[in-house]
Write a protein that holds these residues in place. Sequence first.
Motif, short mmCIF file in Angstrom:
data_model
loop_
_atom_site.label_atom_id
_atom_site.label_comp_id
_atom_site.label_asym_id
_atom_site.label_seq_id
_atom_site.Cartn_x
_atom_site.Cartn_y
_atom_site.Cartn_z
N VAL A 980 0.84 -1.36 0.10
CA VAL A 980 0.08 -0.15 0.17
C VAL A 980 1.03 1.15 0.12
O VAL A 980 1.75 1.43 1.01
CB VAL A 980 -1.01 -0.04 1.22
N VAL A 981 0.76 1.79 -0.99
CA VAL A 981 1.76 2.98 -1.35
C VAL A 981 1.52 4.12 -0.20
O VAL A 981 2.56 4.46 0.41
CB VAL A 981 1.58 3.66 -2.59
N LYS A 982 0.64 4.40 0.18
CA LYS A 982 0.30 5.67 1.34
C LYS A 982 0.72 5.16 2.60
O LYS A 982 1.06 6.06 3.36
CB LYS A 982 -1.00 5.98 1.44
N ASP A 983 0.90 3.84 2.76
CA ASP A 983 1.13 3.27 4.10
C ASP A 983 2.87 2.98 4.02
O ASP A 983 3.44 2.28 5.01
CB ASP A 983 0.36 1.93 4.50
N ASP A 985 6.59 3.24 4.60
CA ASP A 985 7.43 3.56 5.62
C ASP A 985 7.93 5.09 5.61
O ASP A 985 8.58 5.71 6.52
CB ASP A 985 8.52 2.76 6.46
N GLY A 986 8.13 5.66 4.37
CA GLY A 986 8.54 6.82 3.93
C GLY A 986 10.14 6.81 4.20
O GLY A 986 10.46 7.85 4.45
N GLN A 994 11.77 10.39 -5.89
CA GLN A 994 11.01 11.74 -6.48
C GLN A 994 11.95 13.00 -6.35
O GLN A 994 11.76 13.66 -7.40
CB GLN A 994 9.94 11.95 -4.99
N ASN A 1005 5.56 8.07 -11.26
CA ASN A 1005 4.12 7.59 -10.70
C ASN A 1005 4.57 6.19 -10.21
O ASN A 1005 4.91 5.19 -10.94
CB ASN A 1005 3.28 7.58 -11.91
N LYS A 1007 2.70 2.91 -8.71
CA LYS A 1007 1.37 2.16 -8.57
C LYS A 1007 1.52 0.82 -7.95
O LYS A 1007 2.25 0.08 -8.30
CB LYS A 1007 0.60 1.99 -9.60
N SER A 1009 -0.53 -2.28 -5.17
CA SER A 1009 -1.59 -2.59 -4.33
C SER A 1009 -1.20 -4.12 -3.81
O SER A 1009 -0.57 -5.02 -4.47
CB SER A 1009 -2.82 -2.66 -4.92
N THR A 1014 3.81 -4.19 -8.18
CA THR A 1014 4.20 -2.79 -8.22
C THR A 1014 4.79 -2.32 -9.62
O THR A 1014 5.58 -2.91 -10.18
CB THR A 1014 5.36 -2.53 -7.26
#
Length: 1023
Positions: A980-983, A985-986, A994, A1005, A1007, A1009, A1014
Amino acid sequence: MRGIFIILLTLLTQACYAQQGFAFTQITTDDGLGLASNVVSSLYQDEKGFIWVGTANGLQRFDGSKFIQFTESRKSVDRLPNTDISQIIPADSGKLFLAMSARREFGIFNPADFTFKIIPLKTATALPPRAEFRLWKSSTGEIYVNVLRYGVLRYNKRTQEFVDDHPFDFPPGWLPSVAGVHDDPVKQQVWFTTQNGLCVYDRRSKQMWSKLNNPQKLPLLEHPLLGDNTTEIFIDKQRRIWVFGWQVWGGGGQKKLVFDSTGKFLANDTLGLNFHTGEYTEYHKFLETSGGNLWIYGLKVLLNYDNNSKRFFFNRSTTDNNGINIQYDVVNQIVEDKDGSLWLATDKGLFYTSYGSGFFSVINLIFSNQAEATNLTDILEMPNGDYWFTSWGQGVRVIDKTMKKKQHDIYRQKPPKSWTPAEVNNTLLTWNMCRESSTGKIWIGCNGGVLVVHDPAKNSTEYLAPPEFNQSTIRYIVQDKKGTIWFSTQGGRLISWNGKEFSVKKEIGTIIYKVLVDKQGWLWLATHEKGLMAVDPATGNTLQHYTHGTGENKLYSNTGNDVELLNDSTIVFGAGALNFINKITGKVEVLSYEDGLPSNTVKRIRTDFKGYLWVVTANGLCRYNPNNRRITPYGRKDGIVMAEQTSSADYVTSKNQLIFAGNNAVLFFDPEIFTSTQPPPTVSITDFKLFNTFVPVDSLLQLNEVKLAHDQNSISIYFASLSYRQRDKLTYYYKMEGLDKQWVKADRSYYVNYSQLPPGRYTFKVFCENIEGMRSQEITTMQIFVRSPFWRTWWFYSSILFTIILLIYAIHDLRVNKLLAVEKIRTRVARDLHDDMGSTLSTINILSSMAKSKIATDTVKTSEYITKISDNSQRMMEAMDDIVWSIKPTNDSMQKITARMREFATNVLEAKEMDMDFMIDDQVYEVKLNMEARRDFFLIFKEAVNNAAKYSKAGKVTVHVTLENNKLALLVKDDGRGFVVKDADGGNGLGNMQKRADNVNGKINIKSSPGEGTTVKLVMPLQ
């Protein structure tokens, strides 16, 4: 002066023909001046001095040396036709009104821009088939046209057409004749001739008067001599009214009448007017000159009125080619120019006559004798006003002071009976004369050594044949101040007479043509082939002798016919050229053809009362001005014709008039008429030639500055003082300011060439001087600007300077950018080394310390530490390799980039037992990436592949590099477990991707899930 003409007509009884009067110069199409046709219909001199000429072949302009044809009409719809220009009348602003009567057309021509506009005739009714037209301009500036059998039309300036608005209210049925109109500004009246009589329009009362309506009782309107059909009218400066007309009934010729202002008929004033030429004539037009001389002319007639003799003289048309006569069938127009000379438009060409010709000015006499030649040899004026003439074969003739032939008793006494017939005949073969001051006796030298001595007081004649003369022709006789008479002979003897006896003073063995006595009493002998001798009258010894020998002071020739005293110290000897001898210094100065003399054959020399030297040469007459050393020729323009024939005798009368005589010709003139007291006219620029093309000079002169392109720098400027009579007597000086430092004296041509003028601003200046040394009042100027070529202009220089500065700046900027780029690379390398290597080495150092502390107590931990040290060392080596690879210039191509990408992906994915699908489009290989973009592109790819190998647990990874709309696209896709991209760990991985995408202005980009794998896609623009 006219008396001399009578003398010469009555003097020689053998002369069967003599021509007198005006000397006309003819200009025809054969003269090479450019006259378009010998049929000249109209003339006009404009304010500048140009003579406009209307010919049968169109309009021309004459500047004194050439005619310019005007045919093309620029900037206008109407074209100036090559047809007969019957009239030229000045309009406003220098424009010309032209009449083309044969075409029934009128128009206005503008010399400034060569435009021509036809002026239509707006009549109330149709014009009659035989209508004739005549333009005329009133004293108020209005322009009208008389139409025969119709009436008068007025030019409307607003509508630019001739309109029939009844400008003059004629009596019903009265129609003006075509040429019969005269505007009288003195009384503000306009006179008309009609088929019913005279009419006069009074501007003050705005009334038309005639014999039907004569409120002022003008006697001329009802004069019985006039009749009805009047055709011409003219009022001269004496207020005489000249009226011509034709008989309506009964036939008869043209009536020619003249009246005073009261209507009195002046019969005496028509003396010579009704001269019968033997041909049909029509008197059409009048001209009164500024000097009050009246001319009447027309078909087969040309008359001038002489105010002194009170009669008209007929100038007969003749084909005799003697340079004096005029030839015509019709004289169409006469105009007076600004010099007072006359121009005559005829059907036989254009004629010119100077005011100097005619009576009381210049007389040319040319004798035609079928039996024998007329040769005048000497002239003598007696104290009582009588004129004595010697001639070859006809003896001596005498005219009294009343200019009438006088009977004389010179030959009343006969020669001695002992003389032979040859000796008697010699008394009529007379050569020269001299009046003895003490006795008044006239000594006449003859052929064969014969002397005829006549005493007018005693009316006695003595015939002598002294042996001292040795039967040799007596060539010259002169008396000195002491009373001694000197004789020169054909045989070369110089003989004196002291009142008692003859004495041979000198014998030189050749002809002595003339003896001159100077103010010191020296005798100067003009000889044949022995030069010029100065003789002491007391001893006969030679004092000075000049010849054409060696040395500095030599004569032009050894033979000279005439010698003259110029001043106290200067003797002028006519030997070929003019030889000026200074008797004090012995210096000789020669003035020849190269110095302006008309010819190197000088025949007669005579000094006038002002000290000017008049010279007859084989090519005509000229005058030498000792004050400015200028030679001025005189010819047909001045009324002098065939002066070269007057080579035998010369004389200065008591009235300071000059006479030259010779074989069949006599020239008589007053030198004063050739003296100019006014400055010459201002010089005009007559033409402007660019390379070989004439440019309209009128339009150029209206410009403040003549602007020329840089490749239009070869020009010719033509100039002249627009005086036909003075043209050859003026000296021109010109200067091109900006090029010439001094004034340049023009040669005998009237133009100057300037080739390859450098770019710049110039001022051409020109002025002239007349024979008296007087300058024209104004200096004529023309501003000329030759543009520089664009590569020599200030803006081009500025552009070049700006470009150089810009180039220097660009080079400097490039150098700075390169330095900055190197600095950037060094900074990045330092940063990368610090970030990657520094942190990794620190980690290795820490792990080494920890492993070292645990090596003895905890081997398991130590082994873990060593494994981590190994991993960090490997990662550091890879980072170092990436840095070195990215810096190396040979790796800039996409082939090298994709090869390294394939190598890296294969090594990483095979270790994880993952399949790989690596695809590169062909267009990608043409792409060029700079070092920064290449490194960021590769690191994004590397991060994406590393993430797939570490975390995806995928069975296959796809890598695809393509071009999409001029953008480079990178796709890294796996079929692993996803996330999950938004989850996420950064961590640094996604963040670094980026950042690097932002560095290349690209978009990334990601993508993914769970369970779907990926996909990472980078799209970056190409620079």
